[in-house]
Design an enzyme around this catalytic site. Structure first.
Site, PDB file in Angstrom:
ATOM      1  N   THR A 165      36.581  23.104  30.095  1.00 54.14           N
ATOM      2  CA  THR A 165      37.232  21.976  30.777  1.00 54.14           C
ATOM      3  C   THR A 165      37.045  20.627  30.077  1.00 54.14           C
ATOM      4  O   THR A 165      35.960  20.313  29.602  1.00 54.14           O
ATOM      5  CB  THR A 165      36.645  21.844  32.197  1.00 54.14           C
ATOM      6  OG1 THR A 165      36.569  23.123  32.767  1.00 54.14           O
ATOM      7  CG2 THR A 165      37.480  20.924  33.054  1.00 54.14           C
ATOM      8  N   ARG A 193      44.657  31.572  40.755  1.00 60.47           N
ATOM      9  CA  ARG A 193      43.234  31.203  40.857  1.00 60.47           C
ATOM     10  C   ARG A 193      43.053  29.704  40.583  1.00 60.47           C
ATOM     11  O   ARG A 193      43.592  29.164  39.628  1.00 60.47           O
ATOM     12  CB  ARG A 193      42.434  32.012  39.845  1.00 60.47           C
ATOM     13  CG  ARG A 193      40.939  31.638  39.725  1.00 60.47           C
ATOM     14  CD  ARG A 193      40.652  30.683  38.593  1.00 60.47           C
ATOM     15  NE  ARG A 193      39.220  30.499  38.365  1.00 60.47           N
ATOM     16  CZ  ARG A 193      38.702  29.584  37.551  1.00 60.47           C
ATOM     17  NH1 ARG A 193      39.485  28.779  36.881  1.00 60.47           N
ATOM     18  NH2 ARG A 193      37.398  29.476  37.410  1.00 60.47           N
ATOM     19  N   GLY A 195      40.063  26.939  39.824  1.00 60.10           N
ATOM     20  CA  GLY A 195      38.647  26.768  39.530  1.00 60.10           C
ATOM     21  C   GLY A 195      38.112  25.547  40.258  1.00 60.10           C
ATOM     22  O   GLY A 195      38.698  25.077  41.238  1.00 60.10           O
ATOM     23  N   ASP A 196      37.013  25.009  39.760  1.00 62.59           N
ATOM     24  CA  ASP A 196      36.424  23.825  40.388  1.00 62.59           C
ATOM     25  C   ASP A 196      37.186  22.543  40.038  1.00 62.59           C
ATOM     26  O   ASP A 196      37.078  21.548  40.753  1.00 62.59           O
ATOM     27  CB  ASP A 196      34.957  23.672  39.968  1.00 62.59           C
ATOM     28  CG  ASP A 196      34.793  23.570  38.448  1.00 62.59           C
ATOM     29  OD1 ASP A 196      35.609  24.164  37.711  1.00 62.59           O
ATOM     30  OD2 ASP A 196      33.839  22.914  38.006  1.00 62.59           O
ATOM     31  N   THR A 216      31.680  21.317  33.783  1.00 59.92           N
ATOM     32  CA  THR A 216      32.431  22.279  32.987  1.00 59.92           C
ATOM     33  C   THR A 216      31.751  23.637  33.179  1.00 59.92           C
ATOM     34  O   THR A 216      30.642  23.715  33.687  1.00 59.92           O
ATOM     35  CB  THR A 216      32.438  21.905  31.501  1.00 59.92           C
ATOM     36  OG1 THR A 216      31.089  21.900  31.036  1.00 59.92           O
ATOM     37  CG2 THR A 216      33.047  20.535  31.264  1.00 59.92           C
ATOM     38  N   GLY A 217      32.418  24.685  32.753  1.00 58.14           N
ATOM     39  CA  GLY A 217      31.821  26.010  32.899  1.00 58.14           C
ATOM     40  C   GLY A 217      32.441  26.768  34.042  1.00 58.14           C
ATOM     41  O   GLY A 217      33.597  26.529  34.420  1.00 58.14           O
ATOM     42  N   LEU A 218      31.674  27.690  34.602  1.00 59.67           N
ATOM     43  CA  LEU A 218      32.227  28.631  35.580  1.00 59.67           C
ATOM     44  C   LEU A 218      32.503  27.945  36.920  1.00 59.67           C
ATOM     45  O   LEU A 218      31.592  27.716  37.723  1.00 59.67           O
ATOM     46  CB  LEU A 218      31.276  29.811  35.766  1.00 59.67           C
ATOM     47  CG  LEU A 218      31.827  30.887  36.686  1.00 59.67           C
ATOM     48  CD1 LEU A 218      33.125  31.469  36.145  1.00 59.67           C
ATOM     49  CD2 LEU A 218      30.827  32.000  36.886  1.00 59.67           C
ATOM     50  N   GLY A 219      33.775  27.654  37.169  1.00 65.51           N
ATOM     51  CA  GLY A 219      34.164  26.904  38.347  1.00 65.51           C
ATOM     52  C   GLY A 219      33.799  27.568  39.655  1.00 65.51           C
ATOM     53  O   GLY A 219      33.515  26.895  40.648  1.00 65.51           O
TER      54      GLY A 219
END
Ligand code: GLY
Length: 314
Positions: A165, A193, A195-196, A216-219
Protein backbone atom coordinates in the site's frame (compact mmCIF):
# COMPACT_ATOMS: atom_id res chain seq x y z
CA UNK A 1 6.00 20.38 8.72
CA UNK A 2 6.46 16.63 8.43
CA UNK A 3 5.81 13.96 5.79
CA UNK A 4 6.01 10.18 6.16
CA UNK A 5 5.38 8.00 3.10
CA UNK A 6 5.68 4.28 2.53
CA UNK A 7 8.40 3.32 0.05
CA UNK A 8 5.75 2.42 -2.55
CA UNK A 9 4.80 6.12 -2.56
CA UNK A 10 8.30 7.34 -3.39
CA UNK A 11 7.44 8.61 -6.87
CA UNK A 12 5.15 11.33 -5.54
CA UNK A 13 7.14 12.43 -2.50
CA UNK A 14 9.13 15.25 -4.17
CA UNK A 15 5.87 16.76 -5.46
CA UNK A 16 4.23 16.59 -2.02
CA UNK A 17 7.31 18.15 -0.40
CA UNK A 18 7.26 20.95 -2.97
CA UNK A 19 3.57 21.63 -2.26
CA UNK A 20 4.05 21.56 1.51
CA UNK A 21 7.01 23.95 1.23
CA UNK A 22 4.78 26.25 -0.82
CA UNK A 23 2.22 26.32 1.99
CA UNK A 24 -0.40 23.96 0.50
CA UNK A 25 -2.88 22.27 2.81
CA UNK A 26 -1.63 18.84 3.91
CA UNK A 27 -4.42 16.79 2.37
CA UNK A 28 -4.13 18.50 -1.01
CA UNK A 29 -0.34 17.96 -0.97
CA UNK A 30 -0.49 14.24 -0.17
CA UNK A 31 -3.31 13.53 -2.64
CA UNK A 32 -1.18 15.07 -5.42
CA UNK A 33 1.79 12.90 -4.40
CA UNK A 34 -0.23 9.69 -4.32
CA UNK A 35 -1.65 10.44 -7.76
CA UNK A 36 1.90 10.18 -9.14
CA UNK A 37 2.37 6.80 -7.44
CA UNK A 38 -0.96 5.61 -8.88
CA UNK A 39 0.25 6.55 -12.37
CA UNK A 40 3.68 4.86 -11.95
CA UNK A 41 3.64 1.65 -14.02
CA UNK A 42 6.60 0.23 -12.08
CA UNK A 43 4.82 0.16 -8.71
CA UNK A 44 2.64 -2.94 -8.75
CA UNK A 45 0.57 -2.45 -5.62
CA UNK A 46 -1.22 0.78 -6.47
CA UNK A 47 -3.10 2.31 -9.40
CA UNK A 48 -2.35 1.33 -12.99
CA UNK A 49 -0.58 -1.95 -13.66
CA UNK A 50 -1.18 -3.21 -10.11
CA UNK A 51 -2.23 -6.67 -8.93
CA UNK A 52 -5.52 -8.08 -10.28
CA UNK A 53 -8.14 -10.03 -8.37
CA UNK A 54 -8.93 -13.71 -9.03
CA UNK A 55 -10.90 -12.75 -12.15
CA UNK A 56 -8.01 -10.71 -13.57
CA UNK A 57 -9.68 -7.34 -12.86
CA UNK A 58 -8.08 -4.41 -11.03
CA UNK A 59 -10.35 -3.29 -8.19
CA UNK A 60 -8.73 -0.35 -6.43
CA UNK A 61 -9.16 1.07 -2.91
CA UNK A 62 -8.27 4.51 -1.50
CA UNK A 63 -9.06 6.82 1.41
CA UNK A 64 -8.28 10.28 2.78
CA UNK A 65 -8.77 11.85 6.20
CA UNK A 66 -8.55 15.49 7.26
CA UNK A 67 -7.38 15.57 10.87
CA UNK A 68 -8.73 19.09 11.43
CA UNK A 69 -12.36 18.23 10.69
CA UNK A 70 -12.20 14.41 10.98
CA UNK A 71 -14.00 14.30 7.62
CA UNK A 72 -13.08 11.28 5.54
CA UNK A 73 -13.58 10.04 2.01
CA UNK A 74 -13.02 6.51 0.78
CA UNK A 75 -13.67 4.30 -2.22
CA UNK A 76 -13.49 0.53 -2.52
CA UNK A 77 -13.30 -1.93 -5.42
CA UNK A 78 -13.28 0.83 -8.07
CA UNK A 79 -12.55 -0.17 -11.68
CA UNK A 80 -11.53 1.90 -14.67
CA UNK A 81 -10.32 5.15 -13.13
CA UNK A 82 -6.76 6.44 -12.97
CA UNK A 83 -6.78 8.13 -9.55
CA UNK A 84 -8.83 6.41 -6.83
CA UNK A 85 -7.31 8.73 -4.22
CA UNK A 86 -8.74 11.77 -6.05
CA UNK A 87 -12.18 10.10 -6.11
CA UNK A 88 -11.91 9.43 -2.36
CA UNK A 89 -10.98 13.11 -1.82
CA UNK A 90 -14.04 14.13 -3.86
CA UNK A 91 -16.30 11.85 -1.77
CA UNK A 92 -15.12 13.84 1.25
CA UNK A 93 -15.64 17.23 -0.37
CA UNK A 94 -18.78 16.66 -2.41
CA UNK A 95 -20.95 14.12 -0.58
CA UNK A 96 -22.46 13.75 2.85
CA UNK A 97 -21.17 10.17 2.83
CA UNK A 98 -17.77 8.89 3.90
CA UNK A 99 -17.35 5.78 1.70
CA UNK A 100 -18.56 4.50 -1.68
CA UNK A 101 -17.85 1.09 -3.18
CA UNK A 102 -18.12 -0.69 -6.52
CA UNK A 103 -20.64 0.51 -9.08
CA UNK A 104 -21.78 3.44 -6.93
CA UNK A 105 -18.22 4.69 -6.60
CA UNK A 106 -17.72 4.31 -10.36
CA UNK A 107 -20.93 6.20 -11.08
CA UNK A 108 -19.85 9.02 -8.74
CA UNK A 109 -16.39 9.09 -10.39
CA UNK A 110 -17.98 9.43 -13.83
CA UNK A 111 -20.35 12.18 -12.64
CA UNK A 112 -17.48 14.30 -11.27
CA UNK A 113 -15.48 13.79 -14.47
CA UNK A 114 -12.71 11.71 -12.88
CA UNK A 115 -10.12 10.53 -15.39
CA UNK A 116 -11.01 7.13 -16.84
CA UNK A 117 -8.24 4.67 -17.52
CA UNK A 118 -7.64 1.10 -18.55
CA UNK A 119 -5.59 0.19 -15.50
CA UNK A 120 -4.92 -3.38 -16.66
CA UNK A 121 -1.59 -3.57 -18.51
CA UNK A 122 0.43 -6.32 -20.18
CA UNK A 123 2.31 -6.72 -16.87
CA UNK A 124 -0.83 -7.21 -14.78
CA UNK A 125 -2.44 -9.49 -17.39
CA UNK A 126 0.71 -11.61 -17.70
CA UNK A 127 1.14 -11.86 -13.91
CA UNK A 128 -2.49 -12.96 -13.51
CA UNK A 129 -2.32 -15.50 -16.35
CA UNK A 130 0.94 -17.03 -15.09
CA UNK A 131 -0.48 -17.31 -11.61
CA UNK A 132 -3.76 -18.88 -12.74
CA UNK A 133 -1.96 -21.27 -15.10
CA UNK A 134 0.09 -22.50 -12.14
CA UNK A 135 -2.84 -22.61 -9.70
CA UNK A 136 -5.89 -23.99 -11.51
CA UNK A 137 -6.38 -27.60 -12.48
CA UNK A 138 -6.96 -28.39 -16.17
CA UNK A 139 -10.65 -28.93 -15.39
CA UNK A 140 -10.91 -25.53 -13.62
CA UNK A 141 -9.14 -23.81 -16.53
CA UNK A 142 -11.62 -25.34 -18.97
CA UNK A 143 -14.62 -24.07 -16.99
CA UNK A 144 -13.16 -20.69 -15.90
CA UNK A 145 -14.69 -18.26 -14.88
CA UNK A 146 -17.65 -20.57 -14.21
CA UNK A 147 -15.95 -22.23 -11.23
CA UNK A 148 -16.25 -21.68 -7.50
CA UNK A 149 -13.59 -19.15 -6.57
CA UNK A 150 -13.84 -20.50 -3.04
CA UNK A 151 -11.69 -23.37 -4.24
CA UNK A 152 -8.85 -21.03 -5.22
CA UNK A 153 -9.20 -18.18 -2.72
CA UNK A 154 -6.49 -19.58 -0.44
CA UNK A 155 -3.82 -18.30 -2.82
CA UNK A 156 -4.58 -14.59 -2.23
CA UNK A 157 -1.08 -13.20 -1.65
CA UNK A 158 0.89 -10.27 -2.93
CA UNK A 159 3.83 -11.58 -4.98
CA UNK A 160 6.01 -8.60 -4.04
CA UNK A 161 5.29 -8.44 -0.31
CA UNK A 162 6.09 -6.29 1.60
CA UNK A 163 6.06 -3.73 -1.18
CA UNK A 164 2.42 -2.80 -0.88
CA UNK A 165 0.00 0.00 0.00
CA UNK A 166 0.95 3.59 -0.69
CA UNK A 167 0.39 5.59 2.51
CA UNK A 168 1.18 9.26 3.19
CA UNK A 169 0.84 11.04 6.55
CA UNK A 170 1.68 14.70 6.99
CA UNK A 171 1.59 17.78 9.17
CA UNK A 172 1.26 20.95 7.11
CA UNK A 173 2.47 24.48 7.80
CA UNK A 174 -0.69 25.25 9.79
CA UNK A 175 -0.12 22.18 12.02
CA UNK A 176 -2.98 20.17 10.51
CA UNK A 177 -2.54 16.40 10.22
CA UNK A 178 -3.84 14.36 7.29
CA UNK A 179 -3.61 10.87 5.81
CA UNK A 180 -4.14 9.49 2.31
CA UNK A 181 -3.77 5.88 1.13
CA UNK A 182 -4.24 3.99 -2.13
CA UNK A 183 -3.78 0.36 -3.18
CA UNK A 184 -4.82 -2.48 -5.43
CA UNK A 185 -4.96 -4.65 -2.31
CA UNK A 186 -3.53 -8.13 -2.34
CA UNK A 187 -2.98 -9.92 -5.60
CA UNK A 188 -5.53 -12.57 -6.57
CA UNK A 189 -7.98 -11.37 -3.90
CA UNK A 190 -11.57 -12.61 -3.98
CA UNK A 191 -13.57 -10.12 -6.12
CA UNK A 192 -15.11 -7.41 -3.95
CA UNK A 193 -12.63 -7.87 -1.13
CA UNK A 194 -11.85 -4.64 0.71
CA UNK A 195 -8.66 -4.40 2.70
CA UNK A 196 -7.92 -1.93 5.47
CA UNK A 197 -7.13 0.92 3.08
CA UNK A 198 -10.71 2.11 2.42
CA UNK A 199 -11.75 1.37 6.03
CA UNK A 200 -11.07 4.51 8.05
CA UNK A 201 -9.86 3.54 11.51
CA UNK A 202 -8.28 0.33 10.23
CA UNK A 203 -5.85 1.44 7.49
CA UNK A 204 -5.66 5.14 8.36
CA UNK A 205 -6.85 7.76 10.83
CA UNK A 206 -5.95 11.41 11.47
CA UNK A 207 -6.82 13.74 14.33
CA UNK A 208 -4.83 16.99 14.38
CA UNK A 209 -5.16 17.14 18.18
CA UNK A 210 -3.37 13.85 18.87
CA UNK A 211 -1.78 12.17 15.86
CA UNK A 212 -2.19 10.28 12.62
CA UNK A 213 -1.57 6.69 11.65
CA UNK A 214 -1.60 4.60 8.46
CA UNK A 215 -0.87 0.93 7.87
CA UNK A 216 0.59 -1.21 5.12
CA UNK A 217 0.59 -4.98 4.99
CA UNK A 218 -2.16 -7.47 5.65
CA UNK A 219 -5.34 -5.39 5.78
CA UNK A 220 -7.42 -8.16 7.28
CA UNK A 221 -5.38 -7.86 10.48
CA UNK A 222 -5.58 -4.05 10.67
CA UNK A 223 -9.37 -4.31 10.21
CA UNK A 224 -9.68 -6.85 13.03
CA UNK A 225 -7.54 -4.78 15.42
CA UNK A 226 -8.81 -1.33 14.32
CA UNK A 227 -5.14 -0.41 14.20
CA UNK A 228 -5.02 3.18 12.93
CA UNK A 229 -7.77 4.44 15.23
CA UNK A 230 -6.23 2.51 18.12
CA UNK A 231 -2.90 4.29 17.77
CA UNK A 232 -4.58 7.70 17.79
CA UNK A 233 -6.78 6.71 20.73
CA UNK A 234 -3.75 5.47 22.69
CA UNK A 235 -2.14 8.87 22.00
CA UNK A 236 -5.28 10.59 23.27
CA UNK A 237 -5.12 8.47 26.41
CA UNK A 238 -1.66 9.84 27.12
CA UNK A 239 0.69 7.19 25.71
CA UNK A 240 3.88 8.50 24.11
CA UNK A 241 4.14 7.87 20.36
CA UNK A 242 6.37 4.80 20.57
CA UNK A 243 4.25 3.25 23.33
CA UNK A 244 1.01 3.98 21.46
CA UNK A 245 2.31 2.26 18.33
CA UNK A 246 3.71 -0.66 20.36
CA UNK A 247 0.36 -1.12 22.11
CA UNK A 248 -1.41 -1.32 18.73
CA UNK A 249 1.33 -3.70 17.51
CA UNK A 250 0.62 -5.91 20.54
CA UNK A 251 -3.08 -5.97 19.57
CA UNK A 252 -2.02 -7.23 16.11
CA UNK A 253 0.54 -9.71 17.42
CA UNK A 254 -2.06 -11.14 19.79
CA UNK A 255 -4.32 -12.24 16.90
CA UNK A 256 -3.99 -16.01 16.89
CA UNK A 257 -6.36 -17.19 14.16
CA UNK A 258 -7.21 -16.31 10.57
CA UNK A 259 -4.88 -15.04 7.86
CA UNK A 260 -1.84 -13.62 9.71
CA UNK A 261 1.11 -11.86 8.11
CA UNK A 262 3.05 -8.60 8.21
CA UNK A 263 1.61 -5.18 9.10
CA UNK A 264 3.66 -1.97 9.19
CA UNK A 265 2.33 0.87 11.35
CA UNK A 266 3.30 4.44 10.41
CA UNK A 267 2.45 7.21 12.90
CA UNK A 268 3.09 10.91 13.54
CA UNK A 269 2.14 13.44 16.22
CA UNK A 270 1.40 17.19 16.11
CA UNK A 271 4.73 17.66 17.97
CA UNK A 272 6.52 16.53 14.80
CA UNK A 273 7.46 13.04 16.05
CA UNK A 274 7.26 9.97 13.81
CA UNK A 275 7.60 6.22 14.35
CA UNK A 276 7.29 3.29 11.93
CA UNK A 277 7.07 -0.23 13.35
CA UNK A 278 6.89 -3.51 11.45
CA UNK A 279 4.89 -6.34 13.04
CA UNK A 280 5.70 -9.92 11.92
CA UNK A 281 8.57 -8.67 9.74
CA UNK A 282 9.58 -10.65 6.66
CA UNK A 283 12.34 -8.30 5.53
CA UNK A 284 13.46 -4.72 5.99
CA UNK A 285 10.67 -2.20 5.34
CA UNK A 286 11.69 1.23 4.13
CA UNK A 287 9.82 4.51 4.30
CA UNK A 288 10.46 8.15 3.38
CA UNK A 289 10.64 10.98 5.87
CA UNK A 290 10.80 14.72 5.23
CA UNK A 291 10.65 17.60 7.70
CA UNK A 292 11.14 21.28 7.02
CA UNK A 293 14.77 21.27 8.22
CA UNK A 294 15.64 18.91 5.30
CA UNK A 295 16.02 19.90 1.63
CA UNK A 296 14.44 16.62 0.47
CA UNK A 297 13.05 13.37 1.85
CA UNK A 298 15.32 10.71 3.36
CA UNK A 299 14.86 6.93 3.16
CA UNK A 300 14.64 5.31 6.61
CA UNK A 301 14.06 1.76 7.83
CA UNK A 302 11.15 0.68 10.06
CA UNK A 303 11.89 -0.82 13.47
CA UNK A 304 10.81 -4.40 14.03
CA UNK A 305 8.32 -5.38 16.70
CA UNK A 306 10.00 -7.94 18.95
CA UNK A 307 7.95 -11.12 19.55
CA UNK A 308 8.66 -10.95 23.31
CA UNK A 309 6.58 -7.76 23.38
CA UNK A 310 3.39 -9.79 22.75
CA UNK A 311 0.92 -9.89 25.63
CA UNK A 312 1.10 -13.02 27.82
CA UNK A 313 -1.32 -15.80 26.73
CA UNK A 314 -4.81 -15.48 28.27
N1 GLY B 1 -3.07 -3.04 3.26
C1 GLY B 1 -3.65 -3.19 2.01
C2 GLY B 1 -4.57 -4.30 1.87
O1 GLY B 1 -4.55 -5.23 2.68
O2 GLY B 1 -5.35 -4.28 0.95
Amino acid sequence: MLLIASHEGRTGVPRTVELLKGGAGGLEAIVEGIKLAEADLDIHSVGQSSWPNLLGELQLDAAVMDGNTRRTGAVGAVRGFKHPVAIAYAVMRRLDHEILVGEGAERFAAEIGAEKNKNETDHSARAWKTHMDETLTEEQKRRFPGISLLDVKGVARDPERPFDTTVYLCMDRQGGLATAVSTSGWAWKYPGRLGDSPIIGAGSYADSRYGACACTGLGEMAIRAGTARSVVLYLKLGYGLRDAVREAARDLADLKTGFLDEVTIHAITPAGEFFVLDVNPRRAVKFLMWKDSLPSAEVREAENFAPQEKSPPN
